[in-house]
Enzyme design. Structure first.
Site, PDB file in Angstrom:
ATOM      1  N   GLU A 315       0.793  -1.236  -0.004  1.00 57.13           N
ATOM      2  CA  GLU A 315       0.097  -0.106   0.004  1.00 57.13           C
ATOM      3  C   GLU A 315       1.011   1.199  -0.041  1.00 57.13           C
ATOM      4  O   GLU A 315       0.647   2.228  -0.734  1.00 57.13           O
ATOM      5  CB  GLU A 315      -0.841  -0.035   1.044  1.00 57.13           C
ATOM      6  CG  GLU A 315      -1.849   1.204   1.411  1.00 57.13           C
ATOM      7  CD  GLU A 315      -3.072   1.263   0.212  1.00 57.13           C
ATOM      8  OE1 GLU A 315      -3.635   0.272   0.515  1.00 57.13           O
ATOM      9  OE2 GLU A 315      -2.996   2.105  -0.685  1.00 57.13           O
ATOM     10  N   ASP A 319       1.026   4.362  -2.987  1.00 63.20           N
ATOM     11  CA  ASP A 319       0.721   5.420  -2.662  1.00 63.20           C
ATOM     12  C   ASP A 319       1.558   6.667  -2.966  1.00 63.20           C
ATOM     13  O   ASP A 319       1.481   7.595  -3.601  1.00 63.20           O
ATOM     14  CB  ASP A 319       0.289   5.525  -1.298  1.00 63.20           C
ATOM     15  CG  ASP A 319      -1.130   4.620  -1.305  1.00 63.20           C
ATOM     16  OD1 ASP A 319      -1.679   4.229  -1.996  1.00 63.20           O
ATOM     17  OD2 ASP A 319      -1.415   4.483   0.132  1.00 63.20           O
ATOM     18  N   SER A 565      -7.542   1.697  -3.897  1.00 64.24           N
ATOM     19  CA  SER A 565      -6.356   2.443  -3.408  1.00 64.24           C
ATOM     20  C   SER A 565      -5.358   2.926  -4.221  1.00 64.24           C
ATOM     21  O   SER A 565      -4.552   3.857  -3.785  1.00 64.24           O
ATOM     22  CB  SER A 565      -5.375   1.082  -2.759  1.00 64.24           C
ATOM     23  OG  SER A 565      -5.808   0.760  -1.369  1.00 64.24           O
ATOM     24  N   ASP A 608     -17.161  10.756 -18.253  1.00 61.69           N
ATOM     25  CA  ASP A 608     -18.199   9.824 -17.735  1.00 61.69           C
ATOM     26  C   ASP A 608     -17.965   8.556 -18.165  1.00 61.69           C
ATOM     27  O   ASP A 608     -17.586   8.042 -19.096  1.00 61.69           O
ATOM     28  CB  ASP A 608     -19.510  10.303 -18.276  1.00 61.69           C
ATOM     29  CG  ASP A 608     -20.813   9.831 -17.623  1.00 61.69           C
ATOM     30  OD1 ASP A 608     -20.620   8.916 -16.673  1.00 61.69           O
ATOM     31  OD2 ASP A 608     -21.924  10.144 -18.308  1.00 61.69           O
ATOM     32  N   ILE A 609     -18.177   7.452 -17.159  1.00 54.98           N
ATOM     33  CA  ILE A 609     -18.021   5.965 -17.306  1.00 54.98           C
ATOM     34  C   ILE A 609     -19.296   5.555 -17.500  1.00 54.98           C
ATOM     35  O   ILE A 609     -20.113   5.512 -16.550  1.00 54.98           O
ATOM     36  CB  ILE A 609     -17.024   5.560 -15.828  1.00 54.98           C
ATOM     37  CG1 ILE A 609     -15.888   6.277 -15.823  1.00 54.98           C
ATOM     38  CG2 ILE A 609     -16.849   3.849 -16.367  1.00 54.98           C
ATOM     39  CD1 ILE A 609     -14.828   6.280 -16.942  1.00 54.98           C
ATOM     40  N   GLY A 627     -23.984   9.753 -16.645  1.00 52.29           N
ATOM     41  CA  GLY A 627     -24.265  10.476 -15.443  1.00 52.29           C
ATOM     42  C   GLY A 627     -23.738   9.898 -14.425  1.00 52.29           C
ATOM     43  O   GLY A 627     -22.951   8.851 -14.407  1.00 52.29           O
ATOM     44  N   ASP A 629     -23.357   7.264 -10.953  1.00 53.22           N
ATOM     45  CA  ASP A 629     -23.723   6.027 -10.965  1.00 53.22           C
ATOM     46  C   ASP A 629     -23.067   5.478  -9.646  1.00 53.22           C
ATOM     47  O   ASP A 629     -21.901   6.005  -9.354  1.00 53.22           O
ATOM     48  CB  ASP A 629     -23.577   5.122 -12.045  1.00 53.22           C
ATOM     49  CG  ASP A 629     -22.183   5.113 -12.608  1.00 53.22           C
ATOM     50  OD1 ASP A 629     -21.170   4.571 -12.063  1.00 53.22           O
ATOM     51  OD2 ASP A 629     -21.797   5.590 -13.706  1.00 53.22           O
TER      52      ASP A 629
END
Ligand SMILES: *[C@@H]1O[C@H](CO)[C@@H](O)[C@H](O)[C@H]1NC(C)=O
Ligand SMILES: *[C@@H]1O[C@H](CO)[C@@H](O)[C@H](O)[C@H]1NC(C)=O
Ligand SMILES: *[C@@H]1O[C@H](CO)[C@@H](O)[C@H](O)[C@H]1NC(C)=O
Ligand SMILES: *[C@@H]1O[C@H](CO)[C@@H](O)[C@H](O)[C@H]1NC(C)=O
Ligand SMILES: *[C@@H]1O[C@H](CO)[C@@H](O)[C@H](O)[C@H]1NC(C)=O
Length: 650
Positions: A315, A319, A565, A608-609, A627, A629
């Site tokens: 992690e 990051d 993550s 937008d996905i 839009g 979701d």
């Protein structure tokens, strides 16, 4: 049970008779219905053991905090960007003197010596070190010890709390209005999950923070033998060039000295400098040898290097490698390394430290005032708890999350209000939304009675994602055989983007229009007993960013990593660069972004996905549609559009 408790009270009163206490009758304060998944009963706690009892005092004006936050965060507000100082926050919300006095007096009347009672400098908490016996008397409860399935017999894997037979604690009626809750009691909060899975892991990186034993199931990850680092190969390997191309992030910082970007890690999760250097050598040579600026919270300035492996370094390496690369070597990155090796820490420890800017207000700073640390366990951090020592960065990214159902409504409400305070001070708070689609960490779903189980069928959202005062970040992918120039889909490799609807928090105004449109136009075809179909609860995530196939240097080799993550620090880097552009022209940081990004002015500023879903709980989950979701939120950041729009705001 009632009569047993009554008997206990009688005995307690008898012992206290000489103190002539003015005690009102006790009433139930908080109750837990289930032991969180993975924990099991161990034994009755030793009555002579010492507990750091913390009373969360009721804050003033806290019901108005949402309105105050909108006042400085809504783009149409005349006060947009006029963030508050820590002192203003303290003045508005700190508990009333009557509250402090009521709790202190009650404790003294109950036999706690005055010199043992400490009020934290922000006046938010009253803290005493109490023996179990004493705490049981004060709270009319019993303390028991639980163990976590992942743990060994180490003290770090033990948590205290009430049993299911006594899953509640009580307070005198005249104290009830002054206390939100008491810890440690029914909250299993010493435990946070990392939102990330290795590409071969099937059950997720479920581990505790601060509990070394939890690393006992290391994930083997697919090492990469060939590094592509090519725009043509971003569907197989994400490297920084892929992210820059996807989100249009071509930017050199101009105001780095005024800006800050913070990444939070919970010990024993820690980075290795050799990994950062290996990543830098391949992807940004000017970062070779560069370390993050480490702010140690409750942990002696220490990112541990004794324990290595994916579960310890994955992690943090991820990051920091991506966070530092994307803001370039010109912008320092702050690492909030939280907790020691033994006791670890929860989000509240981190919040104590940054909320503690209040400690320096009025010159009242005394870091020895706070009592969760010192940690008495062998090897624990024996210094005082950090409070007032840490100034929050403009953007703070955290890639750890609970399931909302792990925590009580009181507890989550209090923590959520702390995030609102950070927003008031101009901080952008990002949390990853979880990696199990509509299910909770480890794929746990809810049973009708509130239990979390792999056999549950009810959707199980993550916290703090459900808090309306943070920005929740889901995950996308470059679809297989697609390029960065084609639309991404919701992440469906190894992990599924956490998303859904809160069972605790109401829908904030800023997302009402977007979510209502979704519910009306694309109503989920699930019976209302498996998701919160009320239409009035907080929807998440807010946004998304790529979370699949990240090339990360871990323990001297490159591995592929997946998770929300990944998406949170990448989004954090993008918002940090937007802050840079604003700071460079004398404007304030963007602060709490949700009211802005959902506003009509910002329509089209996110990509937008509209492909993919977030399966879980034995269902296909929700589906990404035009839009907002509950899979990818508003979509992925489009840096050129966002920076242009944010430069137009005051
Ligand atoms: C890139 O990483 C590899 C390990 O996969 C390492 O052998 C190589 O030296 C690195 N490249 C540079 C330019 O340092
Ligand atoms: C909750 O319900 C599940 C499934 O019906 C059951 O297995 C479990 O024992 C129940 N838990 C409690 C505490 O009632
Ligand atoms: C889940 O269901 C399976 C099959 O019915 C059962 O064997 C298992 O014990 C259940 N697990 C839990 C945690 O309820
Ligand atoms: C991607 O392309 C390869 C080679 O052309 C093909 O074998 C594979 O099925 C494709 N995958 C998808 C998901 O279309
Ligand atoms: C749905 O969410 C609301 C909060 O917005 C809560 O009051 C309600 O109890 C939730 N419903 C269920 C079934 O949990």
């Amino acid at each position: 049970m009632r009569s047993a408790l009554a008997a206990l009270v009688v005995i307690a009163l008898g012992l206290l008779a000489s103190a002539d206490p003015v005690l009102s009758p006790y009433s139930l304060h908080e109750k837990r219905h289930n032991i969180p998944a993975g924990w099991s009963y161990n034994r009755k706690h030793d009555s002579s053991a010492v507990l750091p009892l913390r009373f969360a005092l009721t804050q003033s004006n806290i019901d108005d905090i949402g309105e105050h936050l909108m006042d400085v965060s809504h783009p149409e507000s005349p006060n947009y960007g006029n963030h508050w100082t820590a002192g203003q926050v303290l003045q508005m919300f700190s508990p009333h003197e009557d509250t402090v006095n009521a709790v202190r007096n009650w404790l003294m009347e109950s036999g706690v010596e005055r010199e043992r009672i400490r009020v934290t400098p922000n006046r938010g908490w009253i803290v005493i070190d109490a023996t179990v016996e004493e705490a049981e008397r004060l709270l009319q409860t019993e303390y028991h010890v639980y163990s976590h399935a992942s743990g060994t017999e180490q003290i770090g894997d033990i948590l205290t709390g009430c049993t299911t037979a006594c899953d509640a604690y009580h307070l005198p009626e005249h104290i009830t209005p002054h206390v939100d809750f008491v810890t440690p009691t029914v909250h299993f909060d010493a435990k946070v999950r990392v939102n990330k899975r290795s590409d071969t892991g099937s059950e997720g990186t479920a581990r505790t923070i601060g509990q070394p034993g939890s690393g006992s199931h290391p994930k083997t990850t697919g090492a990469i033998t060939t590094l592509f680092n090519e725009l043509e190969a971003c569907d197989e390997q994400i490297t920084p060039i892929c992210l820059r191309a996807l989100y249009g992030l071509v930017y050199e910082p101009l105001a780095a000295s005024k800006n800050s970007f913070g990444i939070v890690e919970y010990t024993p999760q820690a980075y290795l400098q050799s990994d950062l250097d290996m990543f830098a050598a391949n992807f940004s040579t000017d970062l070779v040898g560069v370390a993050p600026y480490m702010v140690s919270i409750d942990g002696e300035g220490y990112a541990q290097t004794g324990e290595t492996g994916f579960d310890y370094n994955g992690e943090s390496d991820l990051d920091l490698q991506y966070g530092m690369n994307l803001v370039t070597a010109k912008q320092q990155v702050t690492l909030y390394q939280t907790g020691d090796m033994v006791e670890g820490a929860s989000f509240n420890n981190f919040l104590d430290a940054i909320d503690g800017t209040y400690c320096t207000f009025e010159g009242g700073d005394d870091p020895t005032q706070d009592g969760v640390y010192p940690d008495y366990a062998p090897g624990g951090y024996t210094g005082a708890e950090d409070c007032g020592t840490v100034k929050p960065a403009n953007v703070i990214s955290t890639s750890y999350a609970y399931n909302e159902a792990d925590l009580t409504p009181f507890y989550t409400a209090r923590q959520c209000a702390e995030y609102a305070k950070l927003g008031l001070m101009g901080v952008t708070v990002l949390y990853s939304s979880g990696d199990y689609g509509v299910a909770g960490n480890d794929g746990l779903c809810l049973e009708a009675n509130g239990t979390q189980s792999v056999n549950g069928t009810i959707f199980n959202p993550s916290f703090p994602g459900t808090c309306p005062y943070i920005t929740s970040v889901g995950a996308t992918q470059v679809n297989p055989n697609s390029t960065v120039y084609e639309p991404e889909g919701a992440c469906e490799q190894v992990i599924y983007s956490g998303g859904g609807f809160s069972n605790y928090f109401a829908m904030p105004d800023y997302q009402k229009e977007a979510v209502a449109y979704y519910l009306k136009t694309y109503p989920p075809q699930y019976p209302p007993d498996i998701w919160n179909a009320s239409g009035t609860s907080r929807g998440l995530p807010d946004i998304a960013a790529n979370g699949a196939n990240y090339v990360v240097a871990i323990d001297g080799g490159f591995e592929l990593v997946y998770g929300t993550s990944c998406a949170s620090p990448v989004s954090g880097a993008i918002f940090t660069m937007i802050n840079d552009a604003r700071l460079a022209v004398g404007k304030n940081p963007i602060g709490f972004i949700n009211p802005t990004i959902y506003s009509s002015d910002f329509a089209g500023a996110f990509n937008d996905i509209t492909m993919g879903g977030n399966q879980g709980c034995g269902t296909a989950g929700y589906t990404a549609v035009p839009g907002w979701d509950p899979v990818t939120g508003l979509g992925t950041p489009n840096f050129p559009k966002l920076v242009a729009k944010w430069l137009l705001l005051p």
